[in-house]
Design a protein around this motif. Structure first.
Motif, PDB file in Angstrom:
ATOM      1  N   GLU A   1      24.158 -26.710  -7.534  1.00 20.26           N
ATOM      2  CA  GLU A   1      25.259 -25.737  -7.638  1.00 20.26           C
ATOM      3  C   GLU A   1      25.497 -25.345  -9.097  1.00 20.26           C
ATOM      4  OE1 GLU A   1      28.368 -27.859  -5.725  1.00 20.26           O
ATOM      5  OE2 GLU A   1      27.533 -27.560  -3.712  1.00 20.26           O
ATOM      6  N   ARG A   2      25.399 -26.314 -10.003  1.00 18.98           N
ATOM      7  CA  ARG A   2      25.576 -26.047 -11.432  1.00 18.98           C
ATOM      8  C   ARG A   2      24.486 -25.088 -11.930  1.00 18.98           C
ATOM      9  NH1 ARG A   2      27.931 -28.848 -16.005  1.00 18.98           N
ATOM     10  NH2 ARG A   2      28.648 -30.587 -14.736  1.00 18.98           N
ATOM     11  N   THR A   3      23.265 -25.272 -11.414  1.00 16.41           N
ATOM     12  CA  THR A   3      22.149 -24.414 -11.816  1.00 16.41           C
ATOM     13  C   THR A   3      22.386 -22.975 -11.362  1.00 16.41           C
ATOM     14  OG1 THR A   3      20.682 -26.319 -11.567  1.00 16.41           O
ATOM     15  CG2 THR A   3      19.632 -24.183 -11.759  1.00 16.41           C
ATOM     16  N   GLN A   4      22.971 -22.811 -10.155  1.00 18.35           N
ATOM     17  CA  GLN A   4      23.271 -21.447  -9.694  1.00 18.35           C
ATOM     18  C   GLN A   4      24.373 -20.814 -10.551  1.00 18.35           C
ATOM     19  OE1 GLN A   4      24.202 -20.952  -5.519  1.00 18.35           O
ATOM     20  NE2 GLN A   4      23.835 -18.743  -5.625  1.00 18.35           N
ATOM     21  N   ARG A   5      25.337 -21.621 -11.000  1.00 15.09           N
ATOM     22  CA  ARG A   5      26.370 -21.093 -11.906  1.00 15.09           C
ATOM     23  C   ARG A   5      25.728 -20.624 -13.215  1.00 15.09           C
ATOM     24  NH1 ARG A   5      29.445 -25.512 -10.097  1.00 15.09           N
ATOM     25  NH2 ARG A   5      29.215 -26.655 -12.044  1.00 15.09           N
ATOM     26  N   MET A   6      24.744 -21.381 -13.660  1.00 16.12           N
ATOM     27  CA  MET A   6      24.011 -21.010 -14.879  1.00 16.12           C
ATOM     28  C   MET A   6      23.313 -19.659 -14.670  1.00 16.12           C
ATOM     29  SD  MET A   6      20.958 -23.201 -16.662  1.00 16.12           S
ATOM     30  CE  MET A   6      20.111 -22.661 -18.134  1.00 16.12           C
TER      31      MET A   6
ATOM     32  N   PHE B   1      28.503 -11.844 -26.204  1.00 18.83           N
ATOM     33  CA  PHE B   1      27.108 -12.114 -25.851  1.00 18.83           C
ATOM     34  C   PHE B   1      26.664 -13.461 -26.440  1.00 18.83           C
ATOM     35  CE2 PHE B   1      22.561 -12.054 -26.337  1.00 18.83           C
ATOM     36  CZ  PHE B   1      22.095 -11.400 -25.204  1.00 18.83           C
ATOM     37  N   VAL B   2      26.971 -13.660 -27.713  1.00 20.45           N
ATOM     38  CA  VAL B   2      26.577 -14.909 -28.400  1.00 20.45           C
ATOM     39  C   VAL B   2      27.247 -16.115 -27.740  1.00 20.45           C
ATOM     40  CG1 VAL B   2      26.740 -16.193 -30.575  1.00 20.45           C
ATOM     41  CG2 VAL B   2      26.095 -13.768 -30.597  1.00 20.45           C
ATOM     42  N   LYS B   3      28.528 -15.968 -27.401  1.00 20.19           N
ATOM     43  CA  LYS B   3      29.271 -17.057 -26.773  1.00 20.19           C
ATOM     44  C   LYS B   3      28.662 -17.417 -25.409  1.00 20.19           C
ATOM     45  CE  LYS B   3      34.005 -18.444 -25.629  1.00 20.19           C
ATOM     46  NZ  LYS B   3      35.407 -17.990 -25.489  1.00 20.19           N
ATOM     47  N   LEU B   4      28.325 -16.369 -24.631  1.00 19.95           N
ATOM     48  CA  LEU B   4      27.756 -16.596 -23.298  1.00 19.95           C
ATOM     49  C   LEU B   4      26.364 -17.209 -23.403  1.00 19.95           C
ATOM     50  CD1 LEU B   4      28.336 -16.229 -20.290  1.00 19.95           C
ATOM     51  CD2 LEU B   4      27.433 -13.904 -20.438  1.00 19.95           C
ATOM     52  N   PHE B   5      25.574 -16.732 -24.357  1.00 26.18           N
ATOM     53  CA  PHE B   5      24.225 -17.281 -24.547  1.00 26.18           C
ATOM     54  C   PHE B   5      24.289 -18.757 -24.958  1.00 26.18           C
ATOM     55  CE2 PHE B   5      20.390 -18.130 -27.084  1.00 26.18           C
ATOM     56  CZ  PHE B   5      19.413 -17.814 -26.140  1.00 26.18           C
ATOM     57  N   THR B   6      25.287 -19.096 -25.795  1.00 31.56           N
ATOM     58  CA  THR B   6      25.468 -20.495 -26.225  1.00 31.56           C
ATOM     59  C   THR B   6      25.813 -21.379 -25.032  1.00 31.56           C
ATOM     60  OG1 THR B   6      26.271 -19.703 -28.364  1.00 31.56           O
ATOM     61  CG2 THR B   6      26.720 -22.001 -27.824  1.00 31.56           C
ATOM     62  N   ARG B   7      26.656 -20.851 -24.136  1.00 28.45           N
ATOM     63  CA  ARG B   7      27.004 -21.607 -22.917  1.00 28.45           C
ATOM     64  C   ARG B   7      25.769 -21.857 -22.054  1.00 28.45           C
ATOM     65  NH1 ARG B   7      31.499 -19.184 -19.265  1.00 28.45           N
ATOM     66  NH2 ARG B   7      31.281 -21.175 -18.217  1.00 28.45           N
ATOM     67  N   ILE B   8      24.926 -20.835 -21.919  1.00 27.87           N
ATOM     68  CA  ILE B   8      23.697 -20.979 -21.120  1.00 27.87           C
ATOM     69  C   ILE B   8      22.784 -22.025 -21.758  1.00 27.87           C
ATOM     70  CG2 ILE B   8      21.589 -19.792 -20.365  1.00 27.87           C
ATOM     71  CD1 ILE B   8      23.349 -17.206 -20.193  1.00 27.87           C
ATOM     72  N   GLU B   9      22.716 -21.993 -23.087  1.00 27.91           N
ATOM     73  CA  GLU B   9      21.909 -22.966 -23.833  1.00 27.91           C
ATOM     74  C   GLU B   9      22.402 -24.388 -23.567  1.00 27.91           C
ATOM     75  OE1 GLU B   9      19.790 -22.440 -28.152  1.00 27.91           O
ATOM     76  OE2 GLU B   9      21.942 -22.076 -28.019  1.00 27.91           O
ATOM     77  N   LYS B  10      23.735 -24.528 -23.540  1.00 29.08           N
ATOM     78  CA  LYS B  10      24.337 -25.838 -23.282  1.00 29.08           C
ATOM     79  C   LYS B  10      24.047 -26.297 -21.846  1.00 29.08           C
ATOM     80  CE  LYS B  10      28.597 -28.358 -24.250  1.00 29.08           C
ATOM     81  NZ  LYS B  10      29.996 -28.265 -24.680  1.00 29.08           N
ATOM     82  N   TYR B  11      24.093 -25.352 -20.920  1.00 26.12           N
ATOM     83  CA  TYR B  11      23.790 -25.672 -19.518  1.00 26.12           C
ATOM     84  C   TYR B  11      22.342 -26.136 -19.369  1.00 26.12           C
ATOM     85  CZ  TYR B  11      27.811 -24.545 -16.569  1.00 26.12           C
ATOM     86  OH  TYR B  11      29.007 -24.588 -15.915  1.00 26.12           O
ATOM     87  N   GLU B  12      21.453 -25.552 -20.156  1.00 24.14           N
ATOM     88  CA  GLU B  12      20.040 -25.943 -20.077  1.00 24.14           C
ATOM     89  C   GLU B  12      19.875 -27.389 -20.534  1.00 24.14           C
ATOM     90  OE1 GLU B  12      15.919 -26.440 -20.498  1.00 24.14           O
ATOM     91  OE2 GLU B  12      17.261 -26.544 -22.215  1.00 24.14           O
TER      92      GLU B  12
END
Length: 566
Positions: A368-373, A389-400
């Protein structure tokens, strides 16, 4: 001739160790024989407080371990499969079920079990080498060890001959059995010993031994049994240390339930004990030692106490729930970006067969977390504001990064579980789960790859055409549908899964990718956009198709079929 006290003491300690080991082997064998049916029973039979109580009683009688039932219940609450009220009713039932162990103990001191022990060992060793009957062999070994330990304890008690030792008689006689302070002291001693040895069966056995030798008055023996009832709650509370708030509340409810029972039984202590003795036909004031009847009195008291306590407290489950909720406040809500396993906890001590449930729930949360990503990646595609954009990309990076950590931690947990003796069914489940988490982690990698490609486009001077955006949104929508179907499949029973839905979406993704690939070549040749932007565009499309393959691998792993190469 003076008895060798050291040798006899070692014999008693060894017998208790053998008793605990025998109980453990027997309990684990019974759980393997029951397999996943225990989990299904616990999940299905807790519709109300009474069925919950009966379920707890049934499972505890079946596995011969109240600790296993309470820890399993705490695990179910931790995994969100049982409500707190349901868990409390199951734990109440477990308290009744555990009284069967006391009757087995009393049988060991009342009947000569040696004639049963050796045939059990013979059949056990014959069965243990049979794949089909291995669990039955383990069960026979466990029960044989348990009964043999009771025989050894009984013999050690006779050799010790404490009833003829003036110092011991004088020591126990110095306690006033008619004083509540004495009863409370022995209650606390029983609690402490049970907390230390983590086995109520061992404490029950030693209590029966001392009472049957005539050195420990029945009132003090019963006080030890009451203390054992409180001490046994330590197992569930230790199990819940690293669990979520609801699980810790369930464990605390077990303690509250038993403490309340001890309080009301202390108020009625002497009349209640005399009533139980009267039913059994034993006079506690006679001074005559009858080992058989004393063992039965202890078992009868244990049963009467737990049954009465359950039938009183079952009407007050909402009040118990309110008390434990007030005592244990929910933790401050952590941001979901912080890495934390929700269902697996290193603090949970439980039987391996039941650990699989936590891992399965954690895998569902991982998915489920992966789908949120992936949802964030879709947002990233349309984001125009640079800071956002930078903030959202950083969040995606953290999720990875979280995705990588979750795979490692779940795999470690499954590796620990696989070190134990497991049924073939559970071993197969663990292999499937390891494959699932590997593929889900690959889905996380694909999400991050798409995000990096979008980031490359954002930093460049060129943008996608309106038609390209339209195609990308459609591809992302199809990919998201495949993730949704995967999550539905992971949370469903195998029999209820419609695999064709996932394969149909996968075929759509593949066909659409092929269509866009051909169209992209034509569009670049027709100079509708540059080769560079066309490459970035197809990188996103190809990564979505690859992500769809990983989804199918998860589906096939769940169904136990051949893996597809991404």
């Amino acid at each position: 001739m003076t008895p060798d006290y050291f040798a006899i003491f070692m014999k008693i300690i060894g017998s208790l160790a053998l008793l605990i080991y025998g109980m453990k082997v027997m309990s684990e064998a019974l759980q393997k024989m029951a397999g996943s049916q225990l989990r299904h029973v616990l999940g299905a039979m807790t519709t109300n407080r009474f069925t919950g109580m009966l379920t707890g009683t049934f499972i505890t009688c079946a596995v011969q371990s109240s600790s296993a039932t309470t820890v399993m219940t705490v695990s179910f609450v931790n995994a969100g499969l049982l409500s707190l009220a349901q868990a409390i009713s199951v734990i109440m039932g477990a308290n009744i079920g555990t009284t069967l162990t006391a009757w087995i103990m009393s049988l060991g001191f009342s009947v000569n079990l040696i004639d049963f022990v050796f045939p059990a060992f013979i059949f056990g060793i014959a069965f243990i080498y049979s794949k089909r009957l291995k669990n039955t062999g383990d069960f026979l070994f466990g029960i044989a060890f348990m009964f043999f330990s009771l025989v050894l304890l009984s013999q050690a008690g006779k050799e010790l001959n404490l009833s003829e030792t003036p110092e011991v008689i004088e020591f126990f006689s110095s306690f006033d059995v008619n004083s509540y302070s004495t009863i409370i002291i022995f209650l606390l001693i029983g609690t402490l010993i049970t907390c230390i040895v983590q086995s109520s069966a061992a404490v029950m056995a030693i209590t029966i031994l001392l009472c049957s030798m005539g050195v420990l008055p029945i009132y003090l023996g019963i006080a030890l049994v009451m203390g054992e009832n409180i001490g046994t709650t330590a197992t569930a509370n230790l199990a819940a240390l690293g669990a979520n708030t609801q699980a810790r509340r369930a464990a605390l409810a077990h303690l509250v339930f038993n403490i309340f029972g001890v309080i009301w039984i202390l108020i009625l202590f002497y009349p209640f004990v005399d009533m139980v003795c009267g039913i059994v036909g034993y006079d506690p004031t006679s001074g005559v030692v009858n080992a058989q009847k004393l063992a039965i009195v202890l078992a009868a008291f244990h049963t009467a106490f737990n049954v009465c306590n359950t039938f009183i407290m079952i009407w007050f489950i909402p009040q118990i729930e309110a008390v434990v909720c007030k005592c244990i406040k929910p933790k401050n809500k952590e941001e979901e970006e912080d890495f934390r396993l929700r269902f697996i906890s290193s603090g949970i001590m439980q039987t391996p067969e039941l650990s699989v449930l936590e891992a399965q729930k954690e895998i569902m949360a991982f998915s489920e977390r992966t789908q949120r990503m992936f949802g964030m990646v879709r947002e990233l595609l349309t984001e125009r504001d640079e800071s956002k954009f930078v903030k959202l990309f950083t969040r995606i990076e953290k999720y990875e990064s979280i995705s990588d950590n979750m795979e490692i931690e779940i795999a470690k947990y499954l590796d620990q579980v696989s070190d134990a003796h497991l049924s073939d069914e559970t071993k197969a489940k663990i292999r499937i789960m390891l494959r699932e988490i590997s593929e889900i982690e690959s889905i996380g990698d694909s999400c991050f790859n798409v995000a990096r490609t979008i980031n490359t486009r954002f930093k460049g001077k060129e943008d996608f055409t309106e038609k390209q955006y339209e195609h990308l949104h459609q591809m992302l929508e199809l990919t998201n549908n495949s993730l949704t179907q995967m999550n539905i499949m992971l949370s469903s029973r195998k029999d209820d899964i419609d695999v064709n839905r996932s394969f149909n979406i996968e075929n759509e993704i593949n066909n659409y990718r092929n269509q866009l690939k051909s169209q992209n070549i034509n569009d670049v040749n027709n100079h509708l956009y540059t080769y560079t932007i066309g490459t970035i565009y197809m990188d996103i499309v190809n990564e979505c198709e690859k992500l769809g393959d990983y989804v199918i691998n998860v589906v096939e792993a769940r169904m136990g079929t051949k893996q597809k190469d991404a």
